[in-house]
Design a protein around this motif. Structure first.
Motif, PDB file in Angstrom:
ATOM      1  N   PRO A   1       0.795  -1.228   0.000  1.00 31.53           N
ATOM      2  CA  PRO A   1       0.000   0.000   0.000  1.00 31.53           C
ATOM      3  C   PRO A   1       0.831   1.284   0.000  1.00 31.53           C
ATOM      4  CG  PRO A   1      -0.863  -1.564   1.591  1.00 31.53           C
ATOM      5  CD  PRO A   1       0.451  -2.102   1.124  1.00 31.53           C
ATOM      6  N   LEU A   2       0.174   2.379  -0.327  1.00 27.49           N
ATOM      7  CA  LEU A   2       0.807   3.697  -0.328  1.00 27.49           C
ATOM      8  C   LEU A   2       0.699   4.371   1.033  1.00 27.49           C
ATOM      9  CD1 LEU A   2      -0.596   5.116  -3.706  1.00 27.49           C
ATOM     10  CD2 LEU A   2       1.485   3.763  -3.321  1.00 27.49           C
ATOM     11  N   ALA A   3      -0.081   3.776   1.938  1.00 26.64           N
ATOM     12  CA  ALA A   3      -0.313   4.398   3.239  1.00 26.64           C
ATOM     13  C   ALA A   3      -0.460   3.326   4.319  1.00 26.64           C
ATOM     14  CB  ALA A   3      -1.573   5.260   3.197  1.00 26.64           C
ATOM     15  N   GLY A   4      -0.210   3.765   5.545  1.00 28.00           N
ATOM     16  CA  GLY A   4      -0.396   2.882   6.690  1.00 28.00           C
ATOM     17  C   GLY A   4       0.816   2.025   6.993  1.00 28.00           C
ATOM     18  N   PRO A   5       0.783   1.330   8.123  1.00 30.05           N
ATOM     19  CA  PRO A   5       1.902   0.497   8.542  1.00 30.05           C
ATOM     20  C   PRO A   5       1.920  -0.837   7.815  1.00 30.05           C
ATOM     21  CG  PRO A   5       0.114   0.248  10.094  1.00 30.05           C
ATOM     22  CD  PRO A   5      -0.335   1.277   9.085  1.00 30.05           C
ATOM     23  N   VAL A   6       3.039  -1.536   7.921  1.00 30.78           N
ATOM     24  CA  VAL A   6       3.078  -2.950   7.584  1.00 30.78           C
ATOM     25  C   VAL A   6       2.891  -3.679   8.906  1.00 30.78           C
ATOM     26  CG1 VAL A   6       5.624  -3.020   7.735  1.00 30.78           C
ATOM     27  CG2 VAL A   6       4.394  -4.816   6.511  1.00 30.78           C
ATOM     28  N   VAL A   7       2.028  -4.680   8.916  1.00 31.69           N
ATOM     29  CA  VAL A   7       1.650  -5.387  10.149  1.00 31.69           C
ATOM     30  C   VAL A   7       2.010  -6.856  10.020  1.00 31.69           C
ATOM     31  CG1 VAL A   7      -0.254  -6.041  11.672  1.00 31.69           C
ATOM     32  CG2 VAL A   7      -0.218  -3.771  10.636  1.00 31.69           C
ATOM     33  N   ALA A   8       2.564  -7.419  11.074  1.00 34.63           N
ATOM     34  CA  ALA A   8       2.901  -8.842  11.092  1.00 34.63           C
ATOM     35  C   ALA A   8       2.136  -9.546  12.198  1.00 34.63           C
ATOM     36  CB  ALA A   8       4.400  -9.038  11.288  1.00 34.63           C
ATOM     37  N   GLY A   9       1.803 -10.797  11.941  1.00 32.60           N
ATOM     38  CA  GLY A   9       1.187 -11.642  12.950  1.00 32.60           C
ATOM     39  C   GLY A   9       2.097 -12.817  13.243  1.00 32.60           C
ATOM     40  N   ALA A  10       2.088 -13.272  14.477  1.00 31.76           N
ATOM     41  CA  ALA A  10       2.818 -14.472  14.879  1.00 31.76           C
ATOM     42  C   ALA A  10       1.847 -15.365  15.648  1.00 31.76           C
ATOM     43  CB  ALA A  10       4.012 -14.114  15.751  1.00 31.76           C
ATOM     44  N   VAL A  11       1.759 -16.617  15.258  1.00 28.41           N
ATOM     45  CA  VAL A  11       0.838 -17.547  15.910  1.00 28.41           C
ATOM     46  C   VAL A  11       1.568 -18.839  16.249  1.00 28.41           C
ATOM     47  CG1 VAL A  11      -1.256 -18.943  15.652  1.00 28.41           C
ATOM     48  CG2 VAL A  11      -1.215 -16.592  14.790  1.00 28.41           C
TER      49      VAL A  11
END
Length: 208
Positions: free
Chosen positions: A24-34
């Motif tokens: 994306p051009l905006a917002g954070p990059v988000v990671a999940g760990a499970v």
């Protein structure tokens, strides 16, 4: 469809890690760990896990809630981490993705001794050994679950951001460069702390 083939190569629980929002051009990059501690999860959850991009928003939301319910029962662990738009601009999207993954892992209440990471690149300076899995969100239950956590977390954040900045259509495009988003940029300019100025064409819309 995912299964436990990769997890079963280890004699102990491992974390599955995936991200959402590299493009994306905006917002954070988000990671999940499970970390799936109990593999005897309810079948309606287990057999529905898949690459989050293949699932409808409603299905992702349902699975997100089911995953957190299983965490409350002690059957799995969930961690979330992000790197902001500013951090992406400072260190580049790949390094920011690695940073978000590390933050997700470190937020787990218990730390496993290894991690399965979606893709073909090992996060640098990671706390534990990693195994990369190409298309891991379609092959591993842990990574698929992490992809759902990351995607829903990020989509919810972008929907909240849309309330503050309603002219970019974030609630629908999650910050990707759609026509509505680009029209908003043309009319209102890029927002510091929201847009990624290292991503074209965002610099063209920097406010003077």
């Amino acid at each position: 469809m995912p299964d436990f083939s990769f997890e079963n190569r280890y004699s102990y629980p491992v974390a599955g890690i995936d991200e959402a929002g590299r493009g994306p051009l905006a917002g954070p990059v988000v990671a999940g760990a499970v970390v799936i501690l109990n593999k005897n999860l309810p079948q309606d959850l287990l057999f529905s896990l898949d690459d989050s991009k293949k699932l409808s928003p409603a299905k992702r939301e349902k699975l997100y809630n089911l995953l957190y319910a299983q965490q409350n029962l002690g059957n799995l662990l969930i961690g979330v981490g992000e790197a902001s738009a500013q951090e992406i601009d400072e260190i580049n999207i790949l390094q920011a993705t690695f940073l978000a993954m590390k933050r997700a892992f470190m937020s787990l209440s218990e730390k496993p001794v290894a991690a399965l990471v979606d893709g073909n690149q090992h996060p640098k300076n990671f706390p534990v050994p990693t195994q990369t899995v190409i298309k891991g969100d379609s092959l591993s239950y842990s990574i698929a679950a992490a992809s759902i956590i990351a995607k829903v977390t990020r989509d919810r954040y972008m929907a909240e951001l849309a309330e503050k900045y309603p002219y970019f259509g974030f609630e629908k495009n999650a910050g990707y460069g759609t026509k509505a988003h680009l029209e908003g940029l043309k009319s209102y300019g890029a927002i510091e702390g929201v847009h990624r100025f290292s991503f074209n064409p965002v610099p063209n819309f920097a406010k003077k």
